[in-house]
Motif scaffolding. Structure first.
Motif, PDB file in Angstrom:
ATOM      1  N   ALA A  15       0.833  -1.209   0.000  1.00  0.00           N
ATOM      2  CA  ALA A  15       0.000   0.000   0.000  1.00  0.00           C
ATOM      3  C   ALA A  15       0.865   1.255   0.000  1.00  0.00           C
ATOM      4  CB  ALA A  15      -0.923  -0.006   1.213  1.00  0.00           C
ATOM      5  N   ILE A  16       1.978   1.195   0.712  1.00  0.00           N
ATOM      6  CA  ILE A  16       2.906   2.335   0.746  1.00  0.00           C
ATOM      7  C   ILE A  16       3.505   2.569  -0.631  1.00  0.00           C
ATOM      8  CG2 ILE A  16       5.133   3.127   1.653  1.00  0.00           C
ATOM      9  CD1 ILE A  16       4.385   1.666   4.282  1.00  0.00           C
ATOM     10  N   GLU A  17       3.856   1.499  -1.323  1.00  0.00           N
ATOM     11  CA  GLU A  17       4.407   1.614  -2.670  1.00  0.00           C
ATOM     12  C   GLU A  17       3.385   2.186  -3.651  1.00  0.00           C
ATOM     13  OE1 GLU A  17       6.043  -2.112  -3.834  1.00  0.00           O
ATOM     14  OE2 GLU A  17       7.661  -2.060  -2.332  1.00  0.00           O
ATOM     15  N   LYS A  18       2.133   1.799  -3.478  1.00  0.00           N
ATOM     16  CA  LYS A  18       1.077   2.325  -4.340  1.00  0.00           C
ATOM     17  C   LYS A  18       0.920   3.833  -4.157  1.00  0.00           C
ATOM     18  CE  LYS A  18      -1.803  -1.827  -4.807  1.00  0.00           C
ATOM     19  NZ  LYS A  18      -3.130  -2.444  -4.506  1.00  0.00           N
ATOM     20  N   LEU A  19       1.268   4.299  -2.960  1.00  0.00           N
ATOM     21  CA  LEU A  19       1.173   5.731  -2.663  1.00  0.00           C
ATOM     22  C   LEU A  19       2.437   6.473  -3.087  1.00  0.00           C
ATOM     23  CD1 LEU A  19      -0.541   5.512   0.856  1.00  0.00           C
ATOM     24  CD2 LEU A  19      -1.574   6.317  -1.283  1.00  0.00           C
ATOM     25  N   GLY A  20       3.328   5.747  -3.768  1.00  0.00           N
ATOM     26  CA  GLY A  20       4.518   6.385  -4.322  1.00  0.00           C
ATOM     27  C   GLY A  20       5.699   6.475  -3.394  1.00  0.00           C
ATOM     28  N   SER A  21       5.719   5.673  -2.353  1.00  0.00           N
ATOM     29  CA  SER A  21       6.827   5.709  -1.415  1.00  0.00           C
ATOM     30  C   SER A  21       7.319   4.284  -1.159  1.00  0.00           C
ATOM     31  CB  SER A  21       6.402   6.375  -0.101  1.00  0.00           C
ATOM     32  OG  SER A  21       7.518   6.572   0.740  1.00  0.00           O
ATOM     33  N   SER A  22       8.115   4.117  -0.115  1.00  0.00           N
ATOM     34  CA  SER A  22       8.645   2.797   0.209  1.00  0.00           C
ATOM     35  C   SER A  22       8.943   2.703   1.700  1.00  0.00           C
ATOM     36  CB  SER A  22       9.935   2.539  -0.586  1.00  0.00           C
ATOM     37  OG  SER A  22      10.580   1.358  -0.141  1.00  0.00           O
ATOM     38  N   ALA A  23       8.809   1.490   2.237  1.00  0.00           N
ATOM     39  CA  ALA A  23       9.147   1.234   3.639  1.00  0.00           C
ATOM     40  C   ALA A  23      10.347   0.291   3.708  1.00  0.00           C
ATOM     41  CB  ALA A  23       7.957   0.644   4.366  1.00  0.00           C
ATOM     42  N   GLU A  24      11.156   0.309   2.652  1.00  0.00           N
ATOM     43  CA  GLU A  24      12.323  -0.564   2.602  1.00  0.00           C
ATOM     44  C   GLU A  24      13.257  -0.261   3.776  1.00  0.00           C
ATOM     45  OE1 GLU A  24      15.971  -1.820  -0.430  1.00  0.00           O
ATOM     46  OE2 GLU A  24      14.489  -0.313  -1.042  1.00  0.00           O
ATOM     47  N   ARG A  38      -4.072   1.785  13.608  1.00  0.00           N
ATOM     48  CA  ARG A  38      -5.162   1.983  12.643  1.00  0.00           C
ATOM     49  C   ARG A  38      -6.015   0.725  12.497  1.00  0.00           C
ATOM     50  NH1 ARG A  38      -4.381   6.267  13.912  1.00  0.00           N
ATOM     51  NH2 ARG A  38      -3.804   8.122  12.695  1.00  0.00           N
ATOM     52  N   SER A  39      -6.103  -0.035  13.609  1.00  0.00           N
ATOM     53  CA  SER A  39      -6.990  -1.207  13.695  1.00  0.00           C
ATOM     54  C   SER A  39      -6.767  -2.199  12.558  1.00  0.00           C
ATOM     55  CB  SER A  39      -8.457  -0.757  13.726  1.00  0.00           C
ATOM     56  OG  SER A  39      -8.690   0.118  14.819  1.00  0.00           O
ATOM     57  N   MET A  40      -5.491  -2.372  12.168  1.00  0.00           N
ATOM     58  CA  MET A  40      -5.065  -3.344  11.156  1.00  0.00           C
ATOM     59  C   MET A  40      -5.583  -3.008   9.761  1.00  0.00           C
ATOM     60  SD  MET A  40      -3.062  -5.115  12.964  1.00  0.00           S
ATOM     61  CE  MET A  40      -2.586  -6.442  11.851  1.00  0.00           C
ATOM     62  N   ASP A  41      -5.986  -1.773   9.545  1.00  0.00           N
ATOM     63  CA  ASP A  41      -6.388  -1.315   8.216  1.00  0.00           C
ATOM     64  C   ASP A  41      -5.107  -0.940   7.469  1.00  0.00           C
ATOM     65  OD1 ASP A  41      -7.097   0.468   6.025  1.00  0.00           O
ATOM     66  OD2 ASP A  41      -9.095   0.576   6.899  1.00  0.00           O
ATOM     67  N   THR A  42      -4.721  -1.748   6.491  1.00  0.00           N
ATOM     68  CA  THR A  42      -3.424  -1.558   5.838  1.00  0.00           C
ATOM     69  C   THR A  42      -3.309  -0.225   5.094  1.00  0.00           C
ATOM     70  OG1 THR A  42      -4.219  -2.822   3.919  1.00  0.00           O
ATOM     71  CG2 THR A  42      -3.007  -4.032   5.614  1.00  0.00           C
ATOM     72  N   GLU A  43      -4.386   0.221   4.479  1.00  0.00           N
ATOM     73  CA  GLU A  43      -4.335   1.474   3.736  1.00  0.00           C
ATOM     74  C   GLU A  43      -4.216   2.676   4.673  1.00  0.00           C
ATOM     75  OE1 GLU A  43      -7.549   1.751   0.989  1.00  0.00           O
ATOM     76  OE2 GLU A  43      -6.861   0.049  -0.225  1.00  0.00           O
ATOM     77  N   LYS A  44      -4.991   2.653   5.761  1.00  0.00           N
ATOM     78  CA  LYS A  44      -4.899   3.748   6.729  1.00  0.00           C
ATOM     79  C   LYS A  44      -3.540   3.744   7.423  1.00  0.00           C
ATOM     80  CE  LYS A  44      -9.838   4.251   7.717  1.00  0.00           C
ATOM     81  NZ  LYS A  44     -10.895   4.194   8.762  1.00  0.00           N
ATOM     82  N   ALA A  45      -3.015   2.547   7.694  1.00  0.00           N
ATOM     83  CA  ALA A  45      -1.692   2.437   8.318  1.00  0.00           C
ATOM     84  C   ALA A  45      -0.616   2.972   7.383  1.00  0.00           C
ATOM     85  CB  ALA A  45      -1.405   0.984   8.682  1.00  0.00           C
ATOM     86  N   ALA A  46      -0.759   2.704   6.089  1.00  0.00           N
ATOM     87  CA  ALA A  46       0.195   3.203   5.099  1.00  0.00           C
ATOM     88  C   ALA A  46       0.177   4.730   5.059  1.00  0.00           C
ATOM     89  CB  ALA A  46      -0.134   2.632   3.718  1.00  0.00           C
ATOM     90  N   GLU A  47      -1.024   5.304   5.117  1.00  0.00           N
ATOM     91  CA  GLU A  47      -1.160   6.765   5.122  1.00  0.00           C
ATOM     92  C   GLU A  47      -0.543   7.357   6.386  1.00  0.00           C
ATOM     93  OE1 GLU A  47      -5.311   7.364   4.707  1.00  0.00           O
ATOM     94  OE2 GLU A  47      -5.358   6.867   2.562  1.00  0.00           O
ATOM     95  N   MET A  48      -0.735   6.684   7.523  1.00  0.00           N
ATOM     96  CA  MET A  48      -0.161   7.152   8.781  1.00  0.00           C
ATOM     97  C   MET A  48       1.364   7.103   8.724  1.00  0.00           C
ATOM     98  SD  MET A  48      -0.818   5.680  12.633  1.00  0.00           S
ATOM     99  CE  MET A  48      -0.361   6.658  14.085  1.00  0.00           C
ATOM    100  N   TYR A  49       1.888   6.047   8.132  1.00  0.00           N
ATOM    101  CA  TYR A  49       3.341   5.901   7.986  1.00  0.00           C
ATOM    102  C   TYR A  49       3.914   7.028   7.127  1.00  0.00           C
ATOM    103  CZ  TYR A  49       7.799   4.050   6.325  1.00  0.00           C
ATOM    104  OH  TYR A  49       9.136   3.903   5.984  1.00  0.00           O
ATOM    105  N   LEU A  50       3.245   7.355   6.037  1.00  0.00           N
ATOM    106  CA  LEU A  50       3.731   8.422   5.166  1.00  0.00           C
ATOM    107  C   LEU A  50       3.631   9.788   5.845  1.00  0.00           C
ATOM    108  CD1 LEU A  50       2.362   7.320   1.677  1.00  0.00           C
ATOM    109  CD2 LEU A  50       4.660   7.060   2.623  1.00  0.00           C
TER     110      LEU A  50
END
Length: 245
Positions: A15-24, A38-50
């Protein structure tokens, strides 16, 4: 890590990669904190990470907050890093009487990050990467009206909630004077449920003993019932640079 958690982490990375970033290079345990927040919601967690990555770019563009960027906050000698307790949590003591609302609010935000980063880094080699935690004691002994800082209190907790999800294990508040009640009533409104559950205002001797046991008697000063001396945050030297969350 359980299989379902491993799958969730991989989905979050995608999901992070789809948003144009990376968690490598990020530890799975660290990404799990965003997922849990984010209650295991991968998309919301990806947004929070970014959101966290953007915040780090502003607060610590060099990857860490250097001492010379938080000089005023360090000189106040209000924060102390006492080591790591038996549970593997960094033990931090904050003296409210030495805090005054900062004229440089960016420096204050950097200081919160500096304090958390250094606490987490002190767990290096003691616990698995991504599982570092911090426990705090806020001492309000001799607090005056000049020390009350509602804006700083709100900002400090919001930084913990948004950019250090899951890192705080316990936040004890001791020696609470009546003048703190109104300020806390406002600050506490900004705490999410997970953070609020970790805050305990110590009022009884039983609660004080529980705090001593949880934090580590060998790490707290004698005035709290322990056997240690306070160690100013800036005096703690670490081999490695602090982790960025």
């Amino acid at each position: 890590m359980e299989k379902t958690q491993e799958v969730a982490v991989e989905q979050m990375r995608a999901a992070i990669e789809k948003l144009g970033s990376s968690a490598e290079g990020e530890a799975d345990g660290k990404l799990m904190m965003f997922l849990v927040a984010r209650s295991m919601d991968t998309e919301k967690a990806a947004e929070m990470y970014l959101q966290w990555k953007r915040w780090r770019a502003e607060i610590a563009p060099r990857g860490f907050v250097p001492d010379d960027e938080v000089v005023d906050e360090l000189n106040a000698r209000k924060s102390f890093l006492q080591g790591v307790n038996k549970a593997g949590h960094a033990t931090v003591v904050i003296l409210g009487r030495n805090h005054f609302a900062s004229k440089d609010f960016l420096q204050f935000k950097k200081f919160v990050a500096y304090m958390m980063d250094k606490g987490l880094a002190s767990c290096d080699g003691i616990v698995e990467e991504g599982k570092e935690r911090v426990a705090c004691v806020l001492d309000l002994q001799q607090l005056s009206m000049a020390n009350l800082d509602v804006r700083g209190g709100i900002e400090g907790f919001q930084i913990l909630q948004e950019y250090y999800p899951g890192r705080l294990t316990k936040f004890f508040i001791i020696n609470v004077p009546f003048i703190f009640a109104a300020a806390w009533k406002i600050i506490s409104r900004f705490l999410d449920k997970a953070t609020a559950e970790k805050v305990q205002i110590v009022k009884t001797e039983r609660q004080r003993k529980e705090m001593l046991k949880e934090m580590g008697e060998e790490l707290l000063p004698a005035e709290y019932g322990g056997s240690a001396k306070l160690v100013p945050l800036q005096n703690v030297k670490l081999k490695n640079r602090p982790p960025t969350n």
